[in-house]
Enzyme design. Structure first.
Site: not given
Length: 286
Positions: A42, A179, A207, A211, A238-239, A269, A272, A274
């Site tokens: 969240g 996913n 997702t 790809k 994914g978040d 994302t 990097r 974290g």
């Protein structure tokens, strides 16, 4: 409380350890130095949306402890409205994460305060789209979806971690986000993505890692490719996708266009380390 995007979900402290390989049953494997960072599906989703310019609030819960303070600080500094963030007597949730050299991760979550988020906490005043994930009680998620449907608020549910939801909840969703593994969970091992709509949602987005993604609507399946990047850590990607998708939808973008933006955000994302610290701003996308 009025925010264009409301995220209802977890807030965790991430304890991340790099490892050469994951341990097997009964085995001890030495890892690198532990890195502490703010996380939780969240909180991650809300931060990703805020960094992209969304007017976003998080409805969640943390403990009265240093981890909770870390999360409150990170959310506030990222521009997330924390008016609805509850403080619980239970400890802040913690995610124990191992990351291998290829950037893949394995995660064990101790929900803590997240387990105390209740249906009566839900406030949809002024909300255009509500985003949910499943590190909080399922009954709270299902109540939120039902309440949003009654109020005409658009719903986006990230089915992570995978769990069984009622047929009524699935039928009330505007967008189901999964996913490949979660899609297989719903489809009894199949990869026939159009069948996701047979479960009830108006649309679905799958997702596909490096790809990209597949957007499933009544008109068919649209493939969205991902930029080629070298992944160093997939934690929270994914978040980030969910936050970017919600932000674009709240701005009025069509689902396929929103997915194209979300794929770009997720690609940045994973380059990097974290979760929240890796999320890009809108200017970086440009």
């Amino acid at each position: 409380m009025t925010s264009q995007v409301l995220v209802i979900g977890s807030a965790n402290a991430d304890l991340v350890v790099p490892v050469d390989r994951r341990p097997g049953g009964g085995e001890t494997v030495l890892g690198g130095d532990t890195v502490l960072s703010p996380g939780g599906k969240g909180a991650n989703t809300a931060v990703a949306a805020a960094r992209l310019g969304a007017d976003v609030a998080l409805l969640g819960a943390v403990g009265d402890d240093p981890y909770g303070e870390l999360l409150k600080r990170s959310l506030g500094e990222s521009g997330v409205n924390t008016t609805l963030l509850r403080t619980s007597e239970r400890p802040t949730g913690i995610a124990y994460i191992t990351v291998t050299p290829d950037g893949e991760n394995s995660i064990l979550v101790s929900p803590g305060a997240n387990s105390g988020l209740r249906a009566e906490d839900i406030d949809l005043d002024g909300v255009e789209i509500v985003v949910l994930s499943l590190e909080i009680p399922l009954e709270t998620v299902e109540h939120a979806v039902a309440k949003a449907a009654e109020a005409g608020v658009r719903t986006l549910l990230n089915l992570s971690p995978a769990a069984e939801l009622s047929a009524k909840t699935l039928e009330s969703l505007d967008v189901l986000l999964v996913n490949e593994h979660e899609a297989a969970f719903l489809l009894d091992g199949e990869a026939d993505f159009p069948k996701l709509l047979d479960l009830g949602p108006k649309a679905a987005v799958v997702t596909l890692g490096a790809k990209g993604a597949a957007v499933v609507t009544a008109d068919g399946v649209t493939e969205v490719s991902s930029p080629k990047v070298e992944a160093v850590d997939t934690t929270g990607a994914g978040d980030a996708f969910a936050g970017a998708l919600a932000t674009s939808l709240a701005k009025g973008d069509e689902l396929a266009d929103a997915a194209r933006t979300a794929v770009k955000v997720a690609a940045i994302t994973v380059t990097r380390q974290g979760a929240q610290p890796s999320y890009p701003t809108a200017s970086e996308l440009e």
